[in-house]
Motif scaffolding. Sequence first.
Motif, PDB file in Angstrom:
ATOM      1  N   THR A  85       0.853  -1.175   0.000  1.00 14.36           N
ATOM      2  CA  THR A  85       0.000   0.000   0.000  1.00 14.36           C
ATOM      3  C   THR A  85       0.892   1.228   0.000  1.00 14.36           C
ATOM      4  OG1 THR A  85      -1.909   1.061   1.051  1.00 14.36           O
ATOM      5  CG2 THR A  85      -0.228   0.125   2.512  1.00 14.36           C
ATOM      6  N   SER A 105      -9.399  -7.558  -0.872  1.00 13.07           N
ATOM      7  CA  SER A 105      -9.688  -6.780   0.333  1.00 13.07           C
ATOM      8  C   SER A 105     -11.119  -6.289   0.284  1.00 13.07           C
ATOM      9  CB  SER A 105      -8.747  -5.573   0.443  1.00 13.07           C
ATOM     10  OG  SER A 105      -9.152  -4.718   1.504  1.00 13.07           O
ATOM     11  N   VAL A 132     -11.930  -3.406   1.011  1.00 18.06           N
ATOM     12  CA  VAL A 132     -11.951  -2.017   0.554  1.00 18.06           C
ATOM     13  C   VAL A 132     -12.412  -1.926  -0.897  1.00 18.06           C
ATOM     14  CG1 VAL A 132     -10.193  -1.282   2.199  1.00 18.06           C
ATOM     15  CG2 VAL A 132      -9.493  -1.998  -0.088  1.00 18.06           C
ATOM     16  N   THR A 133     -12.478  -3.055  -1.578  1.00 20.54           N
ATOM     17  CA  THR A 133     -13.108  -3.115  -2.897  1.00 20.54           C
ATOM     18  C   THR A 133     -14.483  -2.456  -2.879  1.00 20.54           C
ATOM     19  OG1 THR A 133     -11.967  -5.153  -3.523  1.00 20.54           O
ATOM     20  CG2 THR A 133     -14.083  -4.754  -4.573  1.00 20.54           C
ATOM     21  N   ILE A 142     -15.686  -0.240  -0.555  1.00 20.97           N
ATOM     22  CA  ILE A 142     -15.807   1.050   0.125  1.00 20.97           C
ATOM     23  C   ILE A 142     -14.672   1.989  -0.299  1.00 20.97           C
ATOM     24  CG2 ILE A 142     -17.167   0.356   2.136  1.00 20.97           C
ATOM     25  CD1 ILE A 142     -14.518  -0.151   3.634  1.00 20.97           C
ATOM     26  N   PRO A 143     -14.531   2.243  -1.607  1.00 19.35           N
ATOM     27  CA  PRO A 143     -13.410   3.069  -2.064  1.00 19.35           C
ATOM     28  C   PRO A 143     -13.482   4.503  -1.547  1.00 19.35           C
ATOM     29  CG  PRO A 143     -14.986   2.713  -3.839  1.00 19.35           C
ATOM     30  CD  PRO A 143     -15.380   1.799  -2.719  1.00 19.35           C
ATOM     31  N   THR A 160     -13.925   5.468   1.372  1.00 15.44           N
ATOM     32  CA  THR A 160     -13.411   5.600   2.732  1.00 15.44           C
ATOM     33  C   THR A 160     -11.955   5.172   2.860  1.00 15.44           C
ATOM     34  OG1 THR A 160     -14.127   3.374   3.369  1.00 15.44           O
ATOM     35  CG2 THR A 160     -15.713   5.167   3.646  1.00 15.44           C
ATOM     36  N   PHE A 161     -11.316   4.827   1.735  1.00 12.47           N
ATOM     37  CA  PHE A 161      -9.946   4.343   1.820  1.00 12.47           C
ATOM     38  C   PHE A 161      -9.157   4.900   0.648  1.00 12.47           C
ATOM     39  CE2 PHE A 161      -6.521   1.193   2.278  1.00 12.47           C
ATOM     40  CZ  PHE A 161      -6.426   1.149   3.665  1.00 12.47           C
ATOM     41  N   SER A 164      -7.366   0.561  -3.028  1.00 12.55           N
ATOM     42  CA  SER A 164      -8.684  -0.077  -3.107  1.00 12.55           C
ATOM     43  C   SER A 164      -9.012  -0.467  -4.542  1.00 12.55           C
ATOM     44  CB  SER A 164      -9.771   0.830  -2.523  1.00 12.55           C
ATOM     45  OG  SER A 164      -9.903   2.019  -3.260  1.00 12.55           O
TER      46      SER A 164
END
Length: 269
Positions: A94, A142, A144-145, A147-148, A150-151, A156
């Motif tokens: 990351t 992940s 985060v796929t 909820i892009p 918020t990350f 993501s």
Amino acid sequence: MSKAIIGTALITGASGGIGAIYADRLARRGYDLILVARTAERLEENAARIRAQTGRTVDVIVADLADPAAVSGVSERLERDPAISLLVNNAGITLNGGMFDNAPEALERLIAVNVTAPTLLAAAAGRAFADRKTGTIINIGSVVTFIPETFEGVYSSSKAYILNLSLSLAAKLKDADVRVQAVLPGATRTEIWTRSGHDVDSLLPGKVMDAEDLVDAALVGLDKGELVTIPPLEDDGLWDTLDAARLALGPHLSQRDVAARYRPTASAA
């Protein structure tokens, strides 16, 4: 210890964290191992420990998966070694900060490790496994796929790519009896957080899964035949609903005519 050979698992990002735990668990299931990472000393330490504890054969490949030549070497091993029956595409990085805080080289490196390398390795494994009519590909994505917003967007997006790649691979390899599983962890206690400059327990207090629990749950999902495994998701009906909605869109996404709401109105004309 007797060696009931069930094949060899090649695991990327195997010097620590999720990859090292996969190595331990798969060796205990009877797999010989090929461990891939860029840190030679830690790879050798893991390999020695697993050999001593399980009696399995463990090879190491020191490779930086941001380097095309290194990826090519691992791909060649996947294609030419008939003992390999399982690929764990785990390596990932990351950013330290966000997209606007990093130089182009850092963004390119993330894409190389998180997107290009797993694509090429999955392609090599998919070809080899299809020819052999057996094999399993596990891709680590992940949550985060989903909820892009918020990350961090580059990371993501790279993980959303892993899910799409896995869904497509599963469809293409189904008739060849090749298994595909996408594992989508939530926040998991690994070194990736420290390297990105974050304290995950402060960011998500009480919501961080131990890496051992994550891997054990993912292997239960594999045994159940799941294509998508989301270990922290208690209500799997939520994923089923999302996936069904996605599939329902399919027949409507390509038409000769534009949708009525996009047609010029008489007054506009």
